[in-house]
Design a protein around this motif. Sequence first.
Motif, PDB file in Angstrom:
ATOM      1  N   TYR A  70       0.823  -1.221  -0.040  1.00 24.47           N
ATOM      2  CA  TYR A  70       0.013   0.030  -0.164  1.00 24.47           C
ATOM      3  C   TYR A  70       1.030   1.257   0.211  1.00 24.47           C
ATOM      4  O   TYR A  70       1.958   1.253   0.701  1.00 24.47           O
ATOM      5  N   SER A  71       0.450   2.280  -0.690  1.00 26.62           N
ATOM      6  CA  SER A  71       1.210   3.656  -0.544  1.00 26.62           C
ATOM      7  C   SER A  71       0.030   4.217   0.449  1.00 26.62           C
ATOM      8  O   SER A  71      -0.931   4.311   0.477  1.00 26.62           O
ATOM      9  N   LEU A  72       0.958   5.722   0.828  1.00 25.76           N
ATOM     10  CA  LEU A  72       0.039   6.529   1.693  1.00 25.76           C
ATOM     11  C   LEU A  72      -0.103   7.921   0.840  1.00 25.76           C
ATOM     12  O   LEU A  72       0.704   8.513   0.307  1.00 25.76           O
ATOM     13  N   GLY A  98      -8.528   2.598   2.943  1.00 22.17           N
ATOM     14  CA  GLY A  98      -8.838   2.772   4.263  1.00 22.17           C
ATOM     15  C   GLY A  98      -8.256   4.107   4.882  1.00 22.17           C
ATOM     16  O   GLY A  98      -7.674   4.751   4.059  1.00 22.17           O
ATOM     17  N   LEU A  99      -8.455   4.283   5.995  1.00 18.60           N
ATOM     18  CA  LEU A  99      -8.027   5.658   6.733  1.00 18.60           C
ATOM     19  C   LEU A  99      -7.391   5.411   8.050  1.00 18.60           C
ATOM     20  O   LEU A  99      -8.094   4.677   8.936  1.00 18.60           O
ATOM     21  N   SER A 284      -3.583  -3.214  11.907  1.00 16.99           N
ATOM     22  CA  SER A 284      -5.074  -3.602  12.230  1.00 16.99           C
ATOM     23  C   SER A 284      -5.748  -3.209  10.919  1.00 16.99           C
ATOM     24  O   SER A 284      -6.854  -3.846  10.496  1.00 16.99           O
ATOM     25  N   LEU A 285      -5.515  -1.971  10.516  1.00 18.82           N
ATOM     26  CA  LEU A 285      -6.259  -1.574   9.094  1.00 18.82           C
ATOM     27  C   LEU A 285      -6.140  -2.581   7.975  1.00 18.82           C
ATOM     28  O   LEU A 285      -7.140  -2.779   7.366  1.00 18.82           O
ATOM     29  N   ILE A 286      -4.747  -2.949   7.719  1.00 19.31           N
ATOM     30  CA  ILE A 286      -4.531  -3.781   6.807  1.00 19.31           C
ATOM     31  C   ILE A 286      -5.190  -5.232   6.860  1.00 19.31           C
ATOM     32  O   ILE A 286      -5.695  -5.928   5.816  1.00 19.31           O
ATOM     33  N   ASP A 287      -5.375  -5.797   8.122  1.00 20.21           N
ATOM     34  CA  ASP A 287      -5.945  -6.926   8.468  1.00 20.21           C
ATOM     35  C   ASP A 287      -7.324  -6.929   8.147  1.00 20.21           C
ATOM     36  O   ASP A 287      -8.021  -7.717   7.543  1.00 20.21           O
ATOM     37  N   GLY A 291      -9.296  -8.959   4.965  1.00 17.16           N
ATOM     38  CA  GLY A 291     -10.300  -9.897   5.201  1.00 17.16           C
ATOM     39  C   GLY A 291      -9.798 -10.830   6.667  1.00 17.16           C
ATOM     40  O   GLY A 291     -10.798 -11.698   7.001  1.00 17.16           O
ATOM     41  N   ILE A 292      -8.479 -10.448   7.290  1.00 12.15           N
ATOM     42  CA  ILE A 292      -8.273 -11.189   8.289  1.00 12.15           C
ATOM     43  C   ILE A 292      -9.151 -10.733   9.604  1.00 12.15           C
ATOM     44  O   ILE A 292      -9.377 -11.631  10.319  1.00 12.15           O
ATOM     45  N   ALA A 293      -9.466  -9.609   9.391  1.00 17.32           N
ATOM     46  CA  ALA A 293     -10.416  -9.069  10.682  1.00 17.32           C
ATOM     47  C   ALA A 293     -11.663  -8.362   9.910  1.00 17.32           C
ATOM     48  O   ALA A 293     -11.418  -7.896   8.673  1.00 17.32           O
ATOM     49  N   GLY A 294     -12.796  -8.585  10.418  1.00 18.49           N
ATOM     50  CA  GLY A 294     -14.121  -7.720   9.822  1.00 18.49           C
ATOM     51  C   GLY A 294     -13.730  -6.271   9.776  1.00 18.49           C
ATOM     52  O   GLY A 294     -13.038  -5.639  10.554  1.00 18.49           O
ATOM     53  N   LYS A 295     -14.453  -5.615   8.533  1.00 12.47           N
ATOM     54  CA  LYS A 295     -14.219  -4.197   8.647  1.00 12.47           C
ATOM     55  C   LYS A 295     -14.928  -3.367   9.854  1.00 12.47           C
ATOM     56  O   LYS A 295     -14.911  -2.300  10.007  1.00 12.47           O
TER      57      LYS A 295
END
Length: 320
Positions: A70-72, A98-99, A284-287, A291-295
């Motif tokens: 990802y880039s920022l 994401g933010l 946490s955001l990337i998870d 899909g590793i964690a729910g949105k």
Amino acid sequence: MPIRDLTLSQKTMNAILDTAVELGRQRIALTRQPKSAKTNTIGVIVHELNTHFITSVLAGIEQQANEAGYSLIITHSSENCEKEAANALQLLHKSVDGLIASLAFNTRNLEHFNRFRKKGIPVIFFDRVAENNHSTNVIIDNYHCGFQATSHLINQGCSNIALVTGSLERNVYAQRHQGYADALAKNNIPYNKKYVLIKDLSKQGSLTAAKELLNRQVRPDGVFVTNDFSAAVCMQFFKDHGIRIPQDIAMVGFNDDTISKMVEPQLTTIRYPGFDMGQQAARSLIDQLTGIAGKEETKTIIVHSELVIRSSSLKKVSDH
């Protein structure tokens, strides 16, 4: 063949201009529509850019984002909620995946962040967060840090301890203040609101605080400042007016910024691990994005912090 008069009538020209304007509006509207495809970009909103803590957080975010591809896009609010909202809207139009955000001093309404969630875009808050924001928060235990810093000053023999801090509307300063107040209460030291100075922690705000403390009928013998730069400004003002640090006034800061080791005496402070916080927020955001964690996951991640004792607070040298 005669040459025709190519001069357009005013009516025709107006029609062409009206059509051009309408086509322009349609084009702008199309560019503002959210894209369904991933952009592999993460938006970041910070409240400032010129501190060691924030640059450390950004370095942690960048490392995790880079590893995940990802880039920022980084923006800052300059401690202004209106600029923060404008930045959020801009990032939404850029279709970030994401933010990650830290709130400005005066942010109360989170509607500009709610727009992301309505579009299924996850939001992670760090450091300065809002209560019940239905997002993942990455923080330190600010209450414990405030309690620990104040208790250290009490253990050094201080009994008239002042607090210089930022707006109590922000979680970080409200919780540090509560830790300060509870440490006083635990040691049977009266809480005096005259010794709690709410400032913007800028150079001028810090100078104003230092002047007010020296003008008190009873001067403090210890000062807890919830920002290292502000603490350094106060220390220098005290020294310029003949106050010995720590013999007359013991000092504790917050963040473990580079300046804490450059001042004389070196500043006791709370180590605030910005790099670790940035890593945790990005991970946490990337998870959530992968899909590793729910949105819609909501949790609080507490990053370890600690009191770093240096010369500025050591009235009892033998305790070092």
